[in-house]
Design a protein around this motif. Structure first.
Motif, short mmCIF file in Angstrom:
data_model
loop_
_atom_site.label_atom_id
_atom_site.label_comp_id
_atom_site.label_asym_id
_atom_site.label_seq_id
_atom_site.Cartn_x
_atom_site.Cartn_y
_atom_site.Cartn_z
N UNK A 89 0.83 -1.30 -0.05
CA UNK A 89 -0.01 0.08 0.03
C UNK A 89 0.90 1.39 0.28
N UNK A 90 1.86 1.29 0.90
CA UNK A 90 2.49 2.49 1.05
C UNK A 90 3.76 2.69 -0.02
N UNK A 91 4.24 1.78 -0.69
CA UNK A 91 5.28 2.11 -1.65
C UNK A 91 4.82 1.51 -3.01
N UNK A 92 4.60 0.08 -3.16
CA UNK A 92 4.15 -0.32 -4.60
C UNK A 92 3.10 0.53 -5.11
N UNK A 93 1.81 0.39 -4.32
CA UNK A 93 0.63 1.05 -4.99
C UNK A 93 0.85 2.67 -4.77
N UNK A 94 1.05 3.16 -3.85
CA UNK A 94 1.14 4.55 -3.59
C UNK A 94 2.25 5.10 -4.47
N UNK A 95 3.47 4.83 -4.47
CA UNK A 95 4.44 5.35 -5.31
C UNK A 95 4.27 5.02 -6.97
N UNK A 96 3.87 3.90 -7.22
CA UNK A 96 3.46 3.64 -8.51
C UNK A 96 2.62 4.45 -9.05
N UNK A 97 1.24 4.75 -8.43
CA UNK A 97 0.27 5.50 -8.86
C UNK A 97 0.62 6.97 -8.95
N UNK A 98 1.64 7.42 -7.99
CA UNK A 98 1.94 8.73 -8.13
C UNK A 98 2.92 9.18 -9.24
#
Length: 313
Positions: free
Chosen positions: A76-85
């Motif tokens: 949630x905090x790295x893969x999903x958040x950073x990729x979507x950002x």
């Protein structure tokens, strides 16, 4: 003692917010030569190796079910958040993304209230949130007359903010286990990289190695000439090193400390200040002008921070 704890928490939160504010400008530069996926994978693999080098100590969990917290935090905090950002920045402006992800504190407070029954949505918090979000909106618009919303990029930024709320929930559970911050952060990055790898494999299987002209969000570029040119660019190394070592390895560890010292919701409220940092560095690095609207927005943002922290005796 409590004052020292608060000052330590404020220090680590401030450093993290300052460096994270610069990441939007740094990522925007790297998107000229790398896909969002490549930036994400290189950045956090670099951070993972740096944390291993700083503390080569294994993390031993007392219960195997605790691993789920680390897996969910990495997802949630790295893969999903950073990729979507990163994807959002490739579709819309860095200013748009910075203002939208600044609503992370609201999703953090909602997550903790729903799942942990912590009461954070006080009237002052809500008023402060409204003041700050108006402020960051003004900072983001900054008097640019050709500003326009890009639904795809802005929606991805919103999903990133929601994802950070779940990450904050995981951090609360992980901090309660009492492990050292560096080894905790490294374990989160390990799972983040594990979740990233299938994205690249999927890209290679379905699209093949992309050419520079075909570079997309999940592209992996294997063109020798293009790879040589981007590797030889020292600014690429400088920006990637900043993202991997500073904004990832250091800041995620510092942020965990800030959450321990200040409380997750109080620390996360500081994310309101990220667009202010972004607009200042965009002025120096990209030549963007700071208007009166941007200055007023900065004042409103800081005012909102203070109001949100008011507690009834």
């Amino acid at each position: 003692m409590s004052k020292n704890i608060s000052f330590a928490g404020l220090f680590f939160a401030s450093i993290s917010i300052f460096l994270w504010g610069i990441t939007f400008v740094s990522t925007k530069y790297l998107l000229r030569s790398f896909s969002p996926y490549e930036i994400l994978l290189i950045r956090f693999f670099m951070a993972y190796l740096a944390l291993w080098g700083s503390k080569p100590k294994k993390l031993r969990l007392s219960e195997r079910k605790h691993e789920i917290y680390f897996m969910l935090a990495g997802l949630s905090g790295v893969t999903a958040y950073q990729f979507m950002e990163n994807m959002a920045i490739s579709y819309t402006s860095a200013s748009n993304v910075s203002v939208i992800v600044s609503i992370c504190p609201m999703f953090t407070a909602i997550s903790l209230q729903l799942f942990l029954k912590e009461k954070h949505l006080t009237p002052f918090f809500n008023i402060g949130f409204l003041l700050a979000i108006v402020g960051v909106a003004l900072v983001s618009f900054n008097g640019v007359v050709n500003f326009h919303l890009n639904p795809k990029g802005d929606f991805l930024a919103l999903l990133a903010a929601v994802s950070w709320g779940f990450y904050s929930l995981c951090i609360v559970k992980i901090n309660a286990l009492g492990f050292e911050t560096v080894v905790v952060t490294r374990r989160i990055f390990f799972w983040a990289v594990v979740f990233m790898l299938p994205i690249g494999i999927f890209s290679l299987l379905t699209q093949g190695p992309s050419l520079p002209s075909e570079m997309g969000n999940i592209s992996v570029i294997l063109d020798p000439a293009f790879n040589l040119s981007r590797i030889k660019n020292p600014l690429n190394w400088l920006n990637m090193g900043f993202l991997g070592l500073g904004a990832s390895a250091f800041c995620f560890a510092a942020w965990s400390i800030a959450c321990k010292k200040l409380g997750t919701v109080r620390a996360t409220v500081g994310i309101y200040l990220i667009p202010v940092v972004t607009i200042i560095f965009a002025f120096f690095a990209l030549g963007e002008k700071i208007s009166l609207m941007g200055a007023i927005g900065a004042v409103l943002t800081i005012a909102g921070l203070f109001v949100s922290e008011i507690r009834k005796s």
